[in-house]
Motif scaffolding. Structure first.
Motif, PDB file in Angstrom:
ATOM      1  N   SER A   1       4.422  13.090  -0.350  1.00 55.88           N
ATOM      2  CA  SER A   1       4.193  12.093  -1.392  1.00 55.88           C
ATOM      3  C   SER A   1       3.711  12.727  -2.693  1.00 55.88           C
ATOM      4  O   SER A   1       4.067  12.273  -3.781  1.00 55.88           O
ATOM      5  N   THR A   2       2.918  13.770  -2.594  1.00 58.98           N
ATOM      6  CA  THR A   2       2.442  14.466  -3.788  1.00 58.98           C
ATOM      7  C   THR A   2       3.606  15.133  -4.506  1.00 58.98           C
ATOM      8  O   THR A   2       3.713  15.068  -5.732  1.00 58.98           O
TER       9      THR A   2
ATOM     10  N   SER B   1      12.821   9.792  -2.948  1.00 58.00           N
ATOM     11  CA  SER B   1      13.536   8.589  -2.509  1.00 58.00           C
ATOM     12  C   SER B   1      14.698   8.940  -1.583  1.00 58.00           C
ATOM     13  O   SER B   1      14.918   8.268  -0.571  1.00 58.00           O
ATOM     14  N   ILE B   2      15.432   9.976  -1.936  1.00 61.92           N
ATOM     15  CA  ILE B   2      16.540  10.418  -1.078  1.00 61.92           C
ATOM     16  C   ILE B   2      16.000  10.839   0.284  1.00 61.92           C
ATOM     17  O   ILE B   2      16.547  10.466   1.327  1.00 61.92           O
ATOM     18  N   TRP B   3      14.905  11.611   0.266  1.00 61.63           N
ATOM     19  CA  TRP B   3      14.289  12.039   1.524  1.00 61.63           C
ATOM     20  C   TRP B   3      13.897  10.821   2.367  1.00 61.63           C
ATOM     21  O   TRP B   3      14.174  10.757   3.567  1.00 61.63           O
ATOM     22  N   GLY B   4      13.247   9.835   1.755  1.00 67.66           N
ATOM     23  CA  GLY B   4      12.790   8.655   2.482  1.00 67.66           C
ATOM     24  C   GLY B   4      13.937   7.849   3.078  1.00 67.66           C
ATOM     25  O   GLY B   4      13.877   7.423   4.232  1.00 67.66           O
ATOM     26  N   VAL B   5      14.986   7.652   2.301  1.00 67.98           N
ATOM     27  CA  VAL B   5      16.133   6.877   2.780  1.00 67.98           C
ATOM     28  C   VAL B   5      16.839   7.621   3.919  1.00 67.98           C
ATOM     29  O   VAL B   5      17.190   7.017   4.940  1.00 67.98           O
ATOM     30  N   LEU B   6      17.045   8.926   3.754  1.00 69.15           N
ATOM     31  CA  LEU B   6      17.688   9.710   4.816  1.00 69.15           C
ATOM     32  C   LEU B   6      16.862   9.704   6.102  1.00 69.15           C
ATOM     33  O   LEU B   6      17.405   9.556   7.203  1.00 69.15           O
TER      34      LEU B   6
ATOM     35  N   LEU C   1       9.782   1.355   2.179  1.00 68.49           N
ATOM     36  CA  LEU C   1      10.034   0.791   0.850  1.00 68.49           C
ATOM     37  C   LEU C   1       8.769   0.853  -0.007  1.00 68.49           C
ATOM     38  O   LEU C   1       8.817   1.258  -1.176  1.00 68.49           O
ATOM     39  N   LEU C   2       7.635   0.467   0.561  1.00 64.91           N
ATOM     40  CA  LEU C   2       6.364   0.567  -0.166  1.00 64.91           C
ATOM     41  C   LEU C   2       6.044   2.022  -0.505  1.00 64.91           C
ATOM     42  O   LEU C   2       5.575   2.327  -1.606  1.00 64.91           O
ATOM     43  N   THR C   3       6.296   2.909   0.431  1.00 65.65           N
ATOM     44  CA  THR C   3       6.024   4.330   0.220  1.00 65.65           C
ATOM     45  C   THR C   3       6.844   4.871  -0.936  1.00 65.65           C
ATOM     46  O   THR C   3       6.339   5.640  -1.763  1.00 65.65           O
ATOM     47  N   LEU C   4       8.097   4.480  -1.006  1.00 68.63           N
ATOM     48  CA  LEU C   4       8.994   5.024  -2.028  1.00 68.63           C
ATOM     49  C   LEU C   4       8.831   4.365  -3.390  1.00 68.63           C
ATOM     50  O   LEU C   4       9.085   4.993  -4.418  1.00 68.63           O
TER      51      LEU C   4
ATOM     52  N   LYS D   1      -4.829   2.479  -8.603  1.00 63.28           N
ATOM     53  CA  LYS D   1      -5.332   2.183  -7.269  1.00 63.28           C
ATOM     54  C   LYS D   1      -4.458   1.230  -6.464  1.00 63.28           C
ATOM     55  O   LYS D   1      -4.226   1.454  -5.277  1.00 63.28           O
ATOM     56  N   ALA D   2      -3.963   0.165  -7.076  1.00 60.12           N
ATOM     57  CA  ALA D   2      -3.151  -0.801  -6.329  1.00 60.12           C
ATOM     58  C   ALA D   2      -1.897  -0.129  -5.770  1.00 60.12           C
ATOM     59  O   ALA D   2      -1.537  -0.320  -4.603  1.00 60.12           O
ATOM     60  N   GLN D   3      -1.229   0.665  -6.595  1.00 57.32           N
ATOM     61  CA  GLN D   3      -0.028   1.366  -6.129  1.00 57.32           C
ATOM     62  C   GLN D   3      -0.390   2.417  -5.084  1.00 57.32           C
ATOM     63  O   GLN D   3       0.335   2.601  -4.105  1.00 57.32           O
ATOM     64  N   TYR D   4      -1.484   3.111  -5.303  1.00 54.30           N
ATOM     65  CA  TYR D   4      -1.927   4.140  -4.360  1.00 54.30           C
ATOM     66  C   TYR D   4      -2.164   3.534  -2.973  1.00 54.30           C
ATOM     67  O   TYR D   4      -1.681   4.051  -1.970  1.00 54.30           O
ATOM     68  N   PHE D   5      -2.884   2.409  -2.927  1.00 53.20           N
ATOM     69  CA  PHE D   5      -3.174   1.768  -1.642  1.00 53.20           C
ATOM     70  C   PHE D   5      -1.902   1.204  -1.008  1.00 53.20           C
ATOM     71  O   PHE D   5      -1.713   1.298   0.202  1.00 53.20           O
ATOM     72  N   ALA D   6      -1.013   0.620  -1.814  1.00 50.62           N
ATOM     73  CA  ALA D   6       0.258   0.111  -1.282  1.00 50.62           C
ATOM     74  C   ALA D   6       1.090   1.260  -0.717  1.00 50.62           C
ATOM     75  O   ALA D   6       1.706   1.123   0.348  1.00 50.62           O
ATOM     76  N   HIS D   7       1.090   2.386  -1.415  1.00 50.67           N
ATOM     77  CA  HIS D   7       1.810   3.569  -0.945  1.00 50.67           C
ATOM     78  C   HIS D   7       1.243   4.030   0.401  1.00 50.67           C
ATOM     79  O   HIS D   7       2.005   4.288   1.340  1.00 50.67           O
TER      80      HIS D   7
END
Length: 182
Positions: free
Chosen positions: A34-35, A45-50, A83-86, A95-101
């Motif tokens: 993620s970093t 995103s490509i990594w996550g979808v694959l 989906l949330l991760t990507l 913070k909101a995005q960080y926690f959702a991620h």
């Protein structure tokens, strides 16, 4: 054909994962997938979808041979997690995005791991279920001790790839029995 899709999806995802990991290395908090995704969002995103596709295809193929259909619900939850991760940045300043991620990442990894574990239990593949459980528990312990690193994140995924492929490529005992009797 289905087995070919299982193999090709895992090979493509594994090769891309290895390529993607070279941007951050294997160790240290800066190597977390993620970093690295903060600097390379398209590749992330490509990594996550694959990864999601390869695991889902192989899980669905494995569940076809059972009478259980619970994998569909679990894979939907897993996909929402990815989906949330990507889509949410791994940026503590937002913070909101960080926690959702983080919630998405935990949902994806835990629900997918549980789904793979259940698949092996339902198919009576107890050695694979045990290996899966050991890797998931060891990964959680290492994650708590060392925080996120690419190595800690990728080991359960590659273990899942290996175990799922071994399950999906093995000949069924009924086929072997039928060939013996013929």
């Amino acid at each position: 054909m289905k087995k070919a899709i299982c193999v090709i999806s895992i090979l493509c995802s594994a090769l891309f994962s290895i390529y993607y990991m070279h941007f951050g290395g294997l160790f240290g908090n800066d190597s977390a997938l993620s970093t690295v995704g903060l600097e390379h969002p398209i590749l992330f995103s490509i990594w996550g979808v694959l990864t999601l596709f390869a695991l889902s295809v192989n899980i669905i193929y494995g569940f076809i041979k059972t009478k259980y259909k619970l994998c569909c619900l679990l894979l939907i939850i897993s996909a929402i997690g990815m989906l949330l991760t990507l889509t949410c940045d791994f940026d503590y300043d937002i913070k909101a995005q960080y926690f959702a991620h983080c919630i998405g990442s935990i949902a994806f990894s835990s629900v997918t791991g549980i789904t793979v574990f259940l698949l092996f239990l339902l198919r009576k593949k107890y050695i694979r279920a045990t290996v899966c459980a050991i890797v998931l528990i060891a990964d959680l312990v290492l994650l708590l001790i060392f925080k996120e690193t690419a190595l800690i994140e990728i080991v359960p995924i590659f273990t899942g790839y290996t175990l799922l492929l071994s399950l999906n490529l093995e000949k069924e005992m009924t086929e072997i029995e039928a060939n013996r009797q013929a």
